[in-house]
Design a protein around this motif. Sequence first.
Motif, PDB file in Angstrom:
ATOM      1  N   HIS A   1      72.920  45.536  17.425  1.00 16.38           N
ATOM      2  CA  HIS A   1      73.078  44.521  16.379  1.00 16.38           C
ATOM      3  C   HIS A   1      71.826  43.660  16.184  1.00 16.38           C
ATOM      4  O   HIS A   1      71.746  42.934  15.195  1.00 16.38           O
ATOM      5  N   VAL A   2      70.892  43.706  17.119  1.00 15.10           N
ATOM      6  CA  VAL A   2      69.755  42.763  17.066  1.00 15.10           C
ATOM      7  C   VAL A   2      68.424  43.431  16.743  1.00 15.10           C
ATOM      8  O   VAL A   2      67.478  42.748  16.351  1.00 15.10           O
TER       9      VAL A   2
ATOM     10  N   PRO B   1      67.470  42.984  12.865  1.00 18.27           N
ATOM     11  CA  PRO B   1      66.973  41.638  12.551  1.00 18.27           C
ATOM     12  C   PRO B   1      65.626  41.312  13.194  1.00 18.27           C
ATOM     13  O   PRO B   1      64.793  40.633  12.580  1.00 18.27           O
TER      14      PRO B   1
ATOM     15  N   SER C   1      63.083  43.045  11.128  1.00 13.26           N
ATOM     16  CA  SER C   1      62.962  42.364   9.835  1.00 13.26           C
ATOM     17  C   SER C   1      62.132  41.098   9.950  1.00 13.26           C
ATOM     18  O   SER C   1      61.519  40.651   8.977  1.00 13.26           O
ATOM     19  N   ALA C   2      62.116  40.516  11.158  1.00 10.63           N
ATOM     20  CA  ALA C   2      61.317  39.310  11.407  1.00 10.63           C
ATOM     21  C   ALA C   2      59.852  39.637  11.679  1.00 10.63           C
ATOM     22  O   ALA C   2      59.049  38.736  11.909  1.00 10.63           O
TER      23      ALA C   2
ATOM     24  N   GLU D   1      73.606  37.060  16.183  1.00  7.16           N
ATOM     25  CA  GLU D   1      72.812  36.184  15.317  1.00  7.16           C
ATOM     26  C   GLU D   1      72.125  35.094  16.135  1.00  7.16           C
ATOM     27  O   GLU D   1      70.926  34.819  15.958  1.00  7.16           O
TER      28      GLU D   1
ATOM     29  N   VAL E   1      69.309  36.520  18.429  1.00  7.18           N
ATOM     30  CA  VAL E   1      68.055  36.709  17.694  1.00  7.18           C
ATOM     31  C   VAL E   1      67.374  35.364  17.452  1.00  7.18           C
ATOM     32  O   VAL E   1      66.147  35.232  17.620  1.00  7.18           O
ATOM     33  N   LYS E   2      68.155  34.370  17.073  1.00  2.00           N
ATOM     34  CA  LYS E   2      67.599  33.039  16.821  1.00  2.00           C
ATOM     35  C   LYS E   2      66.913  32.479  18.060  1.00  2.00           C
ATOM     36  O   LYS E   2      65.798  31.947  17.978  1.00  2.00           O
TER      37      LYS E   2
END
Length: 297
Positions: free
Chosen positions: A54-55, A58, A61-62, A285, A288-289
Motif C-alpha cells: 500500500h505504500v 505513494p 509518487s513522491a 497513509e 507514508v506521511k
Amino acid sequence: MASAYSQLTHRQVWLQQSDPEIRIHYVEAKPTSAQKGTILLIHGFPESSYQFRHVMGPLSSAGYRAISPDYRGAGYSSRPVTGYTKKVLANDLHDLMTRHLEITEPIHVVGHDIGGMIAHAYANLFPDDVASLIWGECPLPGSTIYDEWKHTPALWHFDFHSVSDLPELLVSGHEKQYLKHFYDRLGQNPAAFTEADLDFYATLYSAPGAMRAGFNVYRTFEEDKVDNRRWLEEKGKVKVRAMILGGEFSLDALKSESMAKEVNEQVVAAEVDGAGHWIAEENPEDFVKKVLGFIEG
C-alpha cells in the motif's frame, strides 16, 4: 494477490548460484518524475515484501525509487538452511542494492519488526551507504528491553520459535491459523488483513522450508545480541540520522524510544496514528506521511 502488489515490478537476482543458492526476490516502484532518492523497505515476520504493497506507490509518487526485497528465506526468495543472523541478512541486501542494482548513492533504510533488526545491522555495517535510518516494532537483541522482555508472555513466540524442530512439526498444516494469531493479537485494525491477504501469506509460509526459515530468524537472536553489543563497544552508537517508528497502540510503544537511544546517536520517535504493530498495513497513509516527513525534514 492484491492488485497493488501485482502491479509493482517484480524481479529476482542470484547473489550466489549454488552451495547454497541465494536468490532474492524484490519488488520495485520507480518515480515518474525526477528521482529524489532510494528507499529500501525491509519487512518482518510473518510477512514479506507484500507488507509494503500500500505504500510503495505513494512513495514513488513522491519522487523516490522504492525497493522492497523478500529477505533470505522469506516470500519468493530461496530458503537456505543457514545464514539468518541479521548481519548476514543485511549483507545480502547490501549486495542486492550495490552490486546488482548498482545503486551508488546513500539510501534511506526503513525496517519493520525483523526488518528493523536488519536495518540496524545495515547501518552498522555500511554507514556511508545510508542517508537515513527508520526502524522499529522490534526489541533489538542486546538492548535492555530485549533482555527484560524476551522470556515474558508478551513475547512467548521468541522461546517457541527458538526450539529446534518442534515448531515446524506443530505448525505444519496450520500455517494460516498460526499467522492469523499474530495479525489479530498485535494489530488494532483487523480490516487491514483481508481474507485474500491471509491466503497470500499462508501460501507463502506453507511452502517447503518457509516456516523453518522463519523460525531460524529467531534462532539467531542470541548471535545477533553478541553482534549488536560488539558494534556498540567497538564503533559507538550509530551516527546515521535515525527515527524509531512504531504504532500508536503497539505493545512496545512506551519503551521503543529509550531502546533506540541506547544504540542511535541522533534519533527521534514517531508513531503511526491508530496503528498497532502492522503500521504499513493498518494506516499506510500515515506511515507514508511519517516516513517522508523524516526523510525530507
